[in-house]
Motif scaffolding. Structure first.
Motif, PDB file in Angstrom:
ATOM      1  N   UNK A 248       0.890  -1.207  -0.002  1.00 35.73           N
ATOM      2  CA  UNK A 248      -0.163  -0.125  -0.054  1.00 35.73           C
ATOM      3  C   UNK A 248       0.814   1.160  -0.044  1.00 35.73           C
ATOM      4  N   UNK A 249       2.189   1.252   0.676  1.00 39.70           N
ATOM      5  CA  UNK A 249       3.034   2.141   0.583  1.00 39.70           C
ATOM      6  C   UNK A 249       3.609   2.535  -0.835  1.00 39.70           C
ATOM      7  N   UNK A 250       3.373   1.326  -1.675  1.00 38.02           N
ATOM      8  CA  UNK A 250       4.302   1.610  -2.849  1.00 38.02           C
ATOM      9  C   UNK A 250       3.257   2.192  -4.010  1.00 38.02           C
ATOM     10  N   UNK A 251       1.845   2.365  -3.852  1.00 37.26           N
ATOM     11  CA  UNK A 251       1.004   2.732  -4.845  1.00 37.26           C
ATOM     12  C   UNK A 251       0.364   3.974  -4.346  1.00 37.26           C
ATOM     13  N   UNK A 252       0.064   4.871  -5.294  1.00 36.04           N
ATOM     14  CA  UNK A 252      -0.617   6.305  -5.240  1.00 36.04           C
ATOM     15  C   UNK A 252      -2.046   6.179  -4.671  1.00 36.04           C
ATOM     16  N   UNK A 253      -2.587   7.209  -4.164  1.00 38.34           N
ATOM     17  CA  UNK A 253      -3.896   7.272  -3.646  1.00 38.34           C
ATOM     18  C   UNK A 253      -4.881   7.067  -4.597  1.00 38.34           C
ATOM     19  N   UNK A 254      -4.690   7.558  -5.913  1.00 35.65           N
ATOM     20  CA  UNK A 254      -5.422   7.167  -7.346  1.00 35.65           C
ATOM     21  C   UNK A 254      -5.448   5.756  -7.364  1.00 35.65           C
ATOM     22  N   UNK A 255      -4.644   5.149  -7.410  1.00 39.05           N
ATOM     23  CA  UNK A 255      -4.455   3.788  -7.842  1.00 39.05           C
ATOM     24  C   UNK A 255      -5.319   2.916  -6.659  1.00 39.05           C
ATOM     25  N   UNK A 256      -5.202   3.449  -5.406  1.00 41.99           N
ATOM     26  CA  UNK A 256      -5.952   2.819  -4.207  1.00 41.99           C
ATOM     27  C   UNK A 256      -7.400   2.896  -4.402  1.00 41.99           C
ATOM     28  N   UNK A 257      -7.841   4.116  -5.034  1.00 44.23           N
ATOM     29  CA  UNK A 257      -9.283   4.424  -5.032  1.00 44.23           C
ATOM     30  C   UNK A 257      -9.549   3.445  -6.424  1.00 44.23           C
ATOM     31  N   UNK A 258      -8.926   3.327  -7.360  1.00 44.37           N
ATOM     32  CA  UNK A 258      -9.162   2.734  -8.640  1.00 44.37           C
ATOM     33  C   UNK A 258      -9.269   1.092  -8.087  1.00 44.37           C
ATOM     34  N   UNK A 259      -8.506   0.632  -7.158  1.00 42.49           N
ATOM     35  CA  UNK A 259      -8.467  -0.824  -6.853  1.00 42.49           C
ATOM     36  C   UNK A 259      -9.906  -1.014  -6.131  1.00 42.49           C
ATOM     37  N   UNK A 260     -10.548  -0.225  -5.429  1.00 39.38           N
ATOM     38  CA  UNK A 260     -11.707  -0.362  -4.862  1.00 39.38           C
ATOM     39  C   UNK A 260     -12.933  -0.688  -5.946  1.00 39.38           C
ATOM     40  N   UNK A 261     -12.600   0.367  -6.956  1.00 40.12           N
ATOM     41  CA  UNK A 261     -13.711  -0.026  -7.997  1.00 40.12           C
ATOM     42  C   UNK A 261     -13.583  -1.343  -8.532  1.00 40.12           C
ATOM     43  N   UNK A 262     -12.555  -1.812  -8.675  1.00 38.43           N
ATOM     44  CA  UNK A 262     -12.047  -3.038  -9.481  1.00 38.43           C
ATOM     45  C   UNK A 262     -12.641  -4.276  -8.749  1.00 38.43           C
ATOM     46  N   UNK A 263     -12.997  -3.931  -7.407  1.00 37.23           N
ATOM     47  CA  UNK A 263     -13.141  -5.546  -6.708  1.00 37.23           C
ATOM     48  C   UNK A 263     -14.670  -5.883  -7.023  1.00 37.23           C
ATOM     49  N   UNK A 264     -14.596  -7.188  -6.911  1.00 35.39           N
ATOM     50  CA  UNK A 264     -15.872  -8.008  -7.410  1.00 35.39           C
ATOM     51  C   UNK A 264     -16.316  -8.759  -6.298  1.00 35.39           C
TER      52      UNK A 264
END
Lengths: 307, 242
Positions: A248-264
């Motif tokens: 989590x420290x290696x990715x940006x906040x934008x990527x984190x938000x995108x990851x939430x959207x990609x969850x199924x």
């Protein structure tokens, strides 16, 4: 690799030839007494045993004669024997022939039990080497494909350089496979070791076998810390059990938000998706009964050779 | 609903998911996952929610009539849910989670494990029936709609069903439901009026003097027949004298 046409016994299941696009138990529907099986739920059945996985053993009510059921845990030992369950790519005759070829190859060399995460040494015939043999030691990071084209990927770091070889298990150039460390990992593949520090995938080329002879294969619960980006794949998108939370420290906040959207979260409730991605238990049992005798004989033969 | 020819996509996984064990379904399963019309929620999640409503209705009413293709998709999910319940029972937490999600009403979860599992425990066949249903029923007061593009009434009468497009309908039911069967069963029913009359006639002739011989002859031949008393022929007289 030629098919052994002369060994083609006419036990091929021709009834399944037409079922290319539809998975249907045609015979089961018509003749209920011969092949149909029923299961008893835990609450209602009085007698019955549970196996290692805590699952109820199958009770065969309709069939009068008792048939020896194969141990279903063996399916993890020979994963390449089970075909890819995508219906329009299935070909029962080809699968049967490939299984015969695989067993014939297993008669010649010992292909031992190993899993993703095990450390292996392989010997390959190589005419350019002075002794005609080149050997490689590495951790198995991926086990891919089924049938005769089953392959493994071994990874090691040699002279600070990551080296990987992709190897077909039933390649005739393959002379020997030796398991140096037998263990499992948390994930179906370990491709993320490519983006991890070298100490996770460094093994000496003169490594000696270190195997605890016990019933259960040990599960290595190590969590891998990844290098900072760029990566070869987007490791943050899927939740790998073997990757440390420091990702989590290696990715940006934008990527984190995108990851939430990609969850199924609904995907696990898609019962037909699971069904289409798995082989039914009956089919697994058919395959295991088919290969059981040959495989036991090979095990005995190769263990005698080693001792 | 798109009925174009589907294009096969190579799956991302090139091996069987060995960690899960499922029973083989007794219905034909097509590799093609059919698209449904969009509901309130888009995407695969919305698709599952639409199917969940159908599965819940099927478990509640045991016989439902809806569009053919959504019903065909819902049938697979209902079969899988029942086979999981029959296989694992209510003690399995994963099966209970599935039942909780797929059946929106709590009492249906009880129905699944207490009513349907005992019913289907020894079924060698599939658990559901699926039929094609008619588009419309004239008994429901169906009348062809008037087409707004052709306001002239005379033209409209000549093309009665134009633009009243109906999607194919299907009828999905759980086996062993309490309703009368869709098709009459081919097994002879001893309680039907004809068979009751025939059996009483049989008793009547048995009780009668000399009726038993004729009855046995009739039974060995075509079946029970009404044979009036006749004067004995010459052959019978000879046999009886011997």
């Amino acid at each position: 690799m030629a098919f052994y046409v002369s060994r083609l016994s006419l036990g091929l299941e021709l009834r399944r030839l037409g079922c290319k696009t539809m998975r249907c138990s045609g015979v089961d529907c018509r003749s209920s007494s011969s092949t149909s099986t029923t299961l008893a739920p835990r609450s209602l059945a009085d007698d019955g045993k549970t196996d290692k996985l805590g699952r109820r053993e199958k009770k065969n009510l309709m069939m009068s004669e008792s048939v020896d059921k194969p141990d279903l845990n063996l399916r993890f030992k020979y994963p390449e024997m089970f075909p890819e369950p995508f219906m329009i790519w299935r070909n029962p005759v080809k699968e049967k022939l490939e299984r015969k070829d695989m067993l014939a190859r297993r008669n010649c060399i010992s292909i031992p039990e190993f899993y993703v995460g095990s450390v292996l040494r392989v010997n390959l015939s190589n005419i350019h080497q002075p002794d005609k043999v080149s050997s490689f030691v590495g951790i198995c990071i991926e086990r891919k494909e089924t049938g005769l084209r089953a392959s493994i990927t071994l990874r090691n770091v040699i002279d600070n350089l990551g080296v990987e070889i992709k190897l077909e298990l039933y390649d005739p150039r393959l002379l020997k496979i030796e398991v140096l460390r037998l263990e499992r990992r948390l994930d179906p593949h370990l491709r993320y070791l490519r983006d991890a520090p070298p100490e996770y995938s460094t093994f000496p080329l003169d490594m000696k076998p270190d195997i605890n002879r016990s019933d259960e294969v040990p599960l290595n619960r190590i969590k891998v810390k990844l290098n900072p980006r760029p990566w070869t794949e987007n490791w943050h998108k899927i939740e790998y059990k073997g990757i440390d939370e420091s990702i989590d420290d290696l990715i940006t906040n934008k990527w984190k938000a995108r990851r939430e959207l990609l969850r199924k979260p609904w995907e696990k409730y898609d019962l037909m998706k699971t069904y289409r991605a798995t082989l039914p238990e009956e089919e697994m049992e058919e395959i295991l009964t088919e290969i059981k005798d040959d495989v036991e004989e090979h095990d005995r033969k190769h263990s005698r050779r080693q001792s | 609903m798109r009925l174009n020819k589907p294009t096969p996509l190579r799956p991302l996984i090139h091996y069987a998911e060995l960690s899960k064990l499922v029973s083989r379904l007794k219905i034909p399963v097509h590799w093609h996952v059919k698209k449904l019309r969009r509901g309130d929620v888009p995407g695969p999640e919305g698709r599952l929610l639409k199917l969940r409503a159908s599965v819940t209705a099927l478990f509640k009413y045991e016989r439902i009539e809806m569009d053919y293709y959504p019903a065909d998709e819902a049938r697979g999910y209902a079969e899988r849910l029942i086979s999981e319940a029959v296989r694992n029972g209510p003690q399995c937490p994963e099966t209970m989670e599935m039942a909780d999600w797929w059946l929106e009403e709590k009492q249906l979860v009880h129905k699944l494990f207490k009513v349907l599992v005992p019913r289907y425990q020894n079924y060698p066949t599939s658990y559901t029936n699926f039929y094609r249903a008619p588009f419309w029923y004239f008994s429901d007061g169906f009348q062809p709609q008037l087409n707004e593009e052709y306001p002239d009434k005379e033209i409209n009468e000549t093309i009665p069903a134009f633009r009243t497009v109906s999607y194919p309908k299907g009828l999905l039911e759980l086996k062993g439901n309490p309703y009368p069967p869709i098709f009459p069963s081919k097994v002879t029913n001893p309680r039907s009026i004809q068979n009751v009359l025939l059996s009483s006639a049989k008793d009547f002739y048995k009780s009668k003097e000399g009726g038993s011989e004729r009855l046995s002859n009739a039974e060995s031949g075509r079946g029970i027949e009404f044979v009036p008393n006749e004067p004995k022929s010459d052959e019978n007289l000879i046999e009886s004298s011997k």
